[in-house]
Write a protein that holds these residues in place. Structure first.
Motif, PDB file in Angstrom:
ATOM      1  N   ASP A  69     -29.824  42.116  10.302  1.00 28.15           N
ATOM      2  CA  ASP A  69     -30.821  42.925   9.598  1.00 28.15           C
ATOM      3  C   ASP A  69     -31.540  43.890  10.526  1.00 28.15           C
ATOM      4  O   ASP A  69     -32.329  44.720  10.076  1.00 28.15           O
ATOM      5  N   ILE A  70     -31.288  43.787  11.841  1.00 24.11           N
ATOM      6  CA  ILE A  70     -31.923  44.698  12.792  1.00 24.11           C
ATOM      7  C   ILE A  70     -31.022  45.920  12.949  1.00 24.11           C
ATOM      8  O   ILE A  70     -29.981  45.863  13.624  1.00 24.11           O
ATOM      9  N   ILE A  91     -47.146  43.665  29.215  1.00 24.48           N
ATOM     10  CA  ILE A  91     -46.591  43.008  28.031  1.00 24.48           C
ATOM     11  C   ILE A  91     -45.194  43.562  27.764  1.00 24.48           C
ATOM     12  O   ILE A  91     -44.907  44.719  28.046  1.00 24.48           O
ATOM     13  N   MET A  92     -44.340  42.697  27.283  1.00 27.71           N
ATOM     14  CA  MET A  92     -43.001  43.099  26.900  1.00 27.71           C
ATOM     15  C   MET A  92     -42.812  42.747  25.430  1.00 27.71           C
ATOM     16  O   MET A  92     -43.146  41.637  24.997  1.00 27.71           O
ATOM     17  N   GLY A  93     -42.321  43.693  24.680  1.00 31.44           N
ATOM     18  CA  GLY A  93     -42.119  43.458  23.255  1.00 31.44           C
ATOM     19  C   GLY A  93     -40.972  44.284  22.724  1.00 31.44           C
ATOM     20  O   GLY A  93     -40.353  45.068  23.452  1.00 31.44           O
ATOM     21  N   MET A  94     -40.685  44.109  21.457  1.00 26.63           N
ATOM     22  CA  MET A  94     -39.579  44.850  20.839  1.00 26.63           C
ATOM     23  C   MET A  94     -40.045  45.546  19.564  1.00 26.63           C
ATOM     24  O   MET A  94     -40.684  44.930  18.705  1.00 26.63           O
ATOM     25  N   TRP A  95     -39.711  46.822  19.488  1.00 24.85           N
ATOM     26  CA  TRP A  95     -39.840  47.566  18.242  1.00 24.85           C
ATOM     27  C   TRP A  95     -38.471  47.515  17.555  1.00 24.85           C
ATOM     28  O   TRP A  95     -37.442  47.768  18.187  1.00 24.85           O
ATOM     29  N   PHE A  96     -38.455  47.165  16.285  1.00 22.60           N
ATOM     30  CA  PHE A  96     -37.175  47.078  15.582  1.00 22.60           C
ATOM     31  C   PHE A  96     -37.349  47.458  14.116  1.00 22.60           C
ATOM     32  O   PHE A  96     -38.427  47.307  13.533  1.00 22.60           O
ATOM     33  N   PHE A  97     -36.273  47.976  13.545  1.00 30.45           N
ATOM     34  CA  PHE A  97     -36.269  48.319  12.122  1.00 30.45           C
ATOM     35  C   PHE A  97     -35.584  47.199  11.364  1.00 30.45           C
ATOM     36  O   PHE A  97     -34.407  46.910  11.574  1.00 30.45           O
ATOM     37  N   ASP A  98     -36.374  46.546  10.490  1.00 30.74           N
ATOM     38  CA  ASP A  98     -35.875  45.419   9.703  1.00 30.74           C
ATOM     39  C   ASP A  98     -35.317  45.951   8.382  1.00 30.74           C
ATOM     40  O   ASP A  98     -36.057  46.405   7.525  1.00 30.74           O
ATOM     41  N   ARG A  99     -33.991  45.885   8.249  1.00 24.78           N
ATOM     42  CA  ARG A  99     -33.350  46.392   7.026  1.00 24.78           C
ATOM     43  C   ARG A  99     -33.760  45.593   5.809  1.00 24.78           C
ATOM     44  O   ARG A  99     -33.912  46.136   4.707  1.00 24.78           O
TER      45      ARG A  99
END
Length: 298
Positions: free
Chosen positions: A59-60, A172-180
Motif C-alpha cells: 500500500d506504500i 530524528i529519523m522518519g519516513m514520509w509515505f503515501f498510503d494508497r
C-alpha cells in the motif's frame, strides 16, 4: 463478584472520583487539594498513546526516509530543552526536559530499544552508554591514596554528568509515505537521538558534539506519553512529548535523506557551501510537499 464486593467497589469508585474532582487550582477548597492529578488526566494517561495503524508494504506507493535536526537554540523548540530541572504544573503534573525523560526511561528499563546509530543494528544497554554521559576523575591529591592502595576520599573524586543543558539538538529519523489504502501522505517517526557535547571534550577549545544514542521511537512512545513538556503558551495545559513529536510541533532542517549517494549526509556531498546545502534541504522538502499531488496526478 458478590453483592458485598460490588458495593465496596462502587463506594471506592465514588470516593476516588470525589477525591480527584476538586484538584483544579481555582476549584480547590483547601491547599491540600492542590497538586492531586485530576480524574480526567488519570483516565487520559491510562489509555496510553494512540496506536499506529498497520501499513501493508504494497500500500506504500512512495516513501522517503529523512533525517532532521531539531536545534534547541531556536525558540520554537525550547519546550524540548526546558525545564532544566523538573517542575510541577497545576494538577501535580511534572514537566521535564526531553533529555531527562529519555534518560530516566532508559535507567528505569522502560526504554530498551537503544542503539549506536539510526541503522538500529548494534543495541546498547545502560552500562554501555553510561561512559558517554558520566565521567569520573581522580584529582591529583587523590592519586597518593590510589597509589598506596587505599580508598580515595570522596572529596578527591570528581564526577561529571551530562544534563539537559548540554543537549545542543535532537536528530530524528522518519519516513514520509503515501498510503494508497487511505489515499493520503503520512509521516511516521522511526528514531530519535540527543546530540550532546562529548563529555571528554566538554569545556575545551576542541569541544565536539556527538549523538549520545539512538532510540527506536515506537519503544519510547509509552514513556513519552506519560511525560509532559512545559507549555509556555499555556502553562496550565501541558502537552505530552508523544503528541508533540508525532504532530511535528518543532522546527527542523533536513540534513540527510534517501539518495543516490549512498544516503550520505548533505554536507558530505555538498562541501564548503552552506547556501547550497540549505537549498538542497529545501529541495527535499519541496519534493515531499509535492508528493501527494504527484500521486493523485499519476
Amino acid at each position: 463478584m458478590n453483592l458485598k464486593n460490588f458495593s465496596l467497589y462502587i463506594v471506592f469508585t465514588m470516593f476516588s472520583i470525589g477525591t480527584f474532582a476538586q484538584t483544579s487550582l481555582l476549584n480547590a477548597k483547601s491547599a491540600a487539594d492542590i497538586g492531586i492529578m485530576p480524574l480526567e488526566q488519570i483516565l487520559i494517561k491510562a489509555e496510553g498513546p494512540i496506536p499506529y495503524g498497520y501499513v501493508r508494504e504494497k500500500d506504500i506507493l512512495f516513501g522517503i526516509k529523512v533525517w532532521e535536526n531539531i536545534s534547541l537554540s531556536e525558540k520554537a523548540n525550547e519546550m524540548y530543552l526546558y525545564p532544566l530541572e523538573e517542575s510541577l504544573n497545576e494538577g501535580g503534573i511534572g514537566a521535564k526536559s526531553l533529555f531527562k525523560v529519555l534518560l530516566d526511561g532508559i535507567k528505569s528499563g522502560d526504554i530498551t530499544e537503544v542503539y549506536d546509530d539510526s541503522d538500529f543494528k548494534r543495541k546498547r544497554n545502560l552500562k554501555d552508554i553510561e561512559d558517554s554521559f558520566v565521567k569520573v576523575d581522580t584529582l591529583d591529591a587523590g592519586l597518593e591514596y590510589l597509589n598506596a592502595g587505599e580508598k580515595v576520599p570522596d572529596e578527591y573524586i570528581q564526577r561529571t554528568e551530562l544534563t539537559a543543558s548540554d543537549v545542543k539538538e535532537y536528530h530524528i529519523m522518519g519516513m514520509w509515505f503515501f498510503d494508497r489504502n487511505e489515499g493520503q501522505l503520512k509521516y511516521r517517526i522511526l528514531g530519535i537521538a540527543p546530540v550532546v557535547a562529548d563529555i571528554y571534550t566538554k569545556g575545551s577549545a576542541r569541544e565536539n558534539y556527538v549523538e549520545l544514542f539512538w532510540i527506536f521511537f515506537t519503544d519510547a512512545r509509552g514513556t513519552l506519553f506519560q511525560n509532559y513538556a512545559f507549555n509556555a503558551k499555556n502553562p496550565l495545559n501541558p502537552v505530552n512529548f508523544d503528541h508533540l513529536l508525532n504532530a511535528r510541533r518543532f522546527s527542523a532542517t533536513i540534513y540527510k535523506a534517501d539518495n543516490q549517494y549512498g544516503n550520505r549526509k548533505i554536507d558530505e556531498y555538498i562541501k564548503n557551501n552552506d547556501l547550497k546545502r540549505l537549498f538542497e534541504g529545501e529541495r527535499i522538502k519541496e519534493l515531499i510537499r509535492n508528493l501527494e499531488d504527484d500521486m493523485w496526478n499519476y
